[in-house]
Write a protein that holds these residues in place. Sequence first.
Motif, short mmCIF file in Angstrom:
data_model
loop_
_atom_site.label_atom_id
_atom_site.label_comp_id
_atom_site.label_asym_id
_atom_site.label_seq_id
_atom_site.Cartn_x
_atom_site.Cartn_y
_atom_site.Cartn_z
N ALA A 71 0.62 -1.00 -0.03
CA ALA A 71 0.10 -0.07 0.04
C ALA A 71 1.09 1.17 0.04
O ALA A 71 0.45 2.11 -0.73
N LEU A 72 1.74 1.43 0.79
CA LEU A 72 2.81 2.46 0.93
C LEU A 72 3.65 2.67 -0.60
O LEU A 72 3.70 3.71 -0.92
N TYR A 73 3.94 1.45 -0.97
CA TYR A 73 4.42 1.56 -2.40
C TYR A 73 3.56 2.10 -3.57
O TYR A 73 4.03 3.25 -4.32
N ALA A 74 2.24 1.79 -3.64
CA ALA A 74 1.26 2.31 -4.50
C ALA A 74 1.26 3.73 -4.07
O ALA A 74 0.85 4.55 -5.15
N ALA A 75 0.79 3.97 -2.83
CA ALA A 75 0.46 5.34 -2.53
C ALA A 75 1.62 6.50 -2.90
O ALA A 75 1.63 7.65 -3.25
N GLY A 76 2.84 5.85 -2.76
CA GLY A 76 3.86 6.76 -2.87
C GLY A 76 3.96 6.92 -4.49
O GLY A 76 4.64 8.05 -4.87
N MET A 77 3.51 6.15 -5.33
CA MET A 77 3.27 6.51 -6.69
C MET A 77 2.55 7.27 -7.12
O MET A 77 2.03 7.53 -8.45
N GLY A 78 1.43 7.48 -6.17
CA GLY A 78 0.41 8.65 -6.54
C GLY A 78 -0.77 7.87 -7.15
O GLY A 78 -1.59 8.37 -7.69
N HIS A 79 -1.02 6.60 -6.82
CA HIS A 79 -2.09 5.86 -7.42
C HIS A 79 -3.07 5.94 -6.54
O HIS A 79 -3.12 6.37 -5.15
N LEU A 126 -7.15 5.24 -4.58
CA LEU A 126 -7.41 4.49 -3.55
C LEU A 126 -7.60 2.94 -4.12
O LEU A 126 -7.13 1.92 -3.55
N SER A 127 -8.28 2.68 -5.17
CA SER A 127 -8.59 1.38 -5.74
C SER A 127 -7.34 0.67 -6.06
O SER A 127 -7.08 -0.50 -5.76
N ALA A 128 -6.23 1.25 -6.67
CA ALA A 128 -4.71 0.70 -6.86
C ALA A 128 -4.29 0.65 -5.75
O ALA A 128 -3.69 -0.55 -5.70
N VAL A 129 -4.32 1.42 -4.66
CA VAL A 129 -3.57 1.22 -3.30
C VAL A 129 -4.14 -0.15 -2.86
O VAL A 129 -3.37 -0.77 -2.00
N VAL A 130 -5.32 -0.34 -2.57
CA VAL A 130 -6.07 -1.61 -2.17
C VAL A 130 -5.67 -2.72 -2.82
O VAL A 130 -5.23 -3.67 -2.09
N VAL A 131 -5.54 -2.66 -4.18
CA VAL A 131 -5.38 -3.83 -4.69
C VAL A 131 -3.90 -4.29 -4.76
O VAL A 131 -3.48 -5.43 -4.28
#
Length: 200
Positions: free
Chosen positions: A106-114, A116-121
Motif C-alpha cells: 500500500a505504501l508503495y502504490a500510495a507513494g507512486m500517486g495511485h 484508492l482502488s490501486a492502493v487497495v489492490v
Amino acid sequence: MTWEVFTVIGTIAFAISGAIVAMEEEYDLFGIYILGMITAFGGGAIRNLLIGVPVSALWEQGEFFTIAILSITAVILFPQNLLRHWPVWGNFFDAIGLSAFAIQGALYAAGMGHPLSAVVVAAVLTGSGGGLVRDVLAQRKPALLRDEVYGVWAALAGVFIALSDSQSPVHLILLFLLITTLRVLSYKFSWHLPKRTVKL
C-alpha cells in the motif's frame, strides 16, 4: 526507512511460512528453499506487474534475498522436538507476512500517486500473493479464497493508508499490530465471510 522495515519483516515471515509449508508437504531441501523464496517474493512480483513496475526490480533487492535464504536456513535447523508446534507457528508467521507486505504494498502504490482502488489492490496482492502462489504450488486450497477471513485484512490496510493523512511510523506499527491480530483471531476462531453457493 519504514518501507524497508516492513519489507524485511514480510520477507522473513513469508520465507519462514513457505519453508514450513514445504516441510509439512515433505519437500526435499531444494524444494524447501524454492517454496520459501517464492512465498517471500511472489506477492511483490505480482504487484509490480499490475501497477506498472518492472518485475526486474526484484533482482535489485539482493539483501532481501540474503535475508530470505538465512530465514529458511534457520527454519531447516529448527529443533526437532518443536516440530509439533510448527502448524501454529506457520499460521502466525503467515499473519505477520500478510500484515507487513500489505502495508508495504500500500505504501508503495500510495507513494507512486495511485488512487484508492490501486492502493487497495496493491495491498491485497502484495500481502496475499506470495501465500497464494505457495498454496497453489503445495496443492493446497489458497488461504486467500477459503472461508477464513484473509484478503479482507490486507484490503483494510490499503484503505487505511490510502485515506490516512498521517503515515508516521507509530501509526504504521499500530496498523501492523492490528492487521496481524485480526488475522490470527480470524484463524483461531474460524471467522467466515458470507457465502453464496450454486447447486446444480
